[in-house]
Design an enzyme around this catalytic site. Structure first.
Site, PDB file in Angstrom:
ATOM      1  N   SER A 172      -2.951  -7.844   2.730  1.00 58.24           N
ATOM      2  CA  SER A 172      -3.137  -7.584   4.264  1.00 58.24           C
ATOM      3  C   SER A 172      -3.573  -9.022   4.963  1.00 58.24           C
ATOM      4  CB  SER A 172      -4.163  -6.630   4.695  1.00 58.24           C
ATOM      5  OG  SER A 172      -4.000  -5.509   4.158  1.00 58.24           O
ATOM      6  N   HIS A 211       0.989  -1.236  -0.062  1.00 59.73           N
ATOM      7  CA  HIS A 211      -0.046  -0.060  -0.015  1.00 59.73           C
ATOM      8  C   HIS A 211       1.067   1.369  -0.039  1.00 59.73           C
ATOM      9  CE1 HIS A 211      -3.200  -2.779   2.398  1.00 59.73           C
ATOM     10  NE2 HIS A 211      -3.548  -2.593   1.105  1.00 59.73           N
ATOM     11  N   ARG A 254      -2.441  -6.164  -8.662  1.00 61.32           N
ATOM     12  CA  ARG A 254      -1.384  -7.115  -8.500  1.00 61.32           C
ATOM     13  C   ARG A 254      -1.389  -8.143  -9.458  1.00 61.32           C
ATOM     14  NH1 ARG A 254      -3.078  -7.354  -2.148  1.00 61.32           N
ATOM     15  NH2 ARG A 254      -4.952  -6.928  -3.516  1.00 61.32           N
TER      16      ARG A 254
END
Ligand code: ADP
Length: 160
Positions: free
Chosen positions: A127, A16, A89
């Site tokens: 995450s 991030h 991604r």
């Protein structure tokens, strides 16, 4: 130009931060907007997520950390912005992100979603994977800020 970077940030990772730094370089000002979503099972509270973001971003200029609930497009309009930043991604991000970008465009054609490709070293990073590794006592210090690393240790200290 001011742009919005929305997400859950549960917790913020170096992936991030890489996107935020690059977006700031391109556009000048980034509002990092944490989604308040009560239905999603999150590890960190909204307040904790905001604090961890603020700490991780304290040395970068022209960054605001904020929260929002409801429709992203309404929030974007309320901030006087017309650009949304998302990171891409693997292929798996593409389908969801395209759907979201098109849905937002159908709500407001003036708001463009801009995608930044993940840096190769963070392409696998999410995450969720960070939480999974940390929950089993694995070392995530290369993947997150030192505050997030400490906060994860604290969260999982009784679960080993
Ligand atoms: P969301 O729950 O909305 O996907 P996240 O906090 O997981 O929120 O991610 C916010 C944005 O950051 C998304 O666009 C996501 O694709 C992107 N992102 C997450 N991790 C990375 C990474 N390692 N590299 C590049 N972009 C990423």
């Amino acid at each position: 130009m001011k742009v919005i970077y929305p997400g859950s940030f549960d917790p913020v990772t170096k992936g991030h931060i890489d996107i935020i730094k690059r977006a700031q370089k391109i556009f000048g000002e980034v509002i990092v907007a944490v989604l308040v979503n009560n239905s999603k099972n999150s590890l960190f509270t909204i307040e904790e997520r905001v604090e961890l973001l603020q700490d991780a971003l304290k040395d970068i200029e022209n960054i605001e950390v904020d929260t929002f609930s409801g429709l992203l497009i309404n929030y974007t309009e309320s901030k006087g912005c017309n650009r949304i930043i998302r990171g891409l991604r693997a292929i798996s991000d593409y389908e969801v992100e395209l759907q979201m970008a098109l849905a937002n465009r159908s709500l407001n054609g003036n708001v463009e979603t801009v995608f930044l490709a993940s840096s190769p070293e963070f392409n696998f990073l999410s995450s969720s994977i960070v939480k999974e590794i940390a929950s089993f006592g694995g070392d995530v210090s290369d993947l997150v800020s030192s505050s997030v690393n400490e906060a994860l240790k604290e969260k999982y200290k009784n679960i080993k």
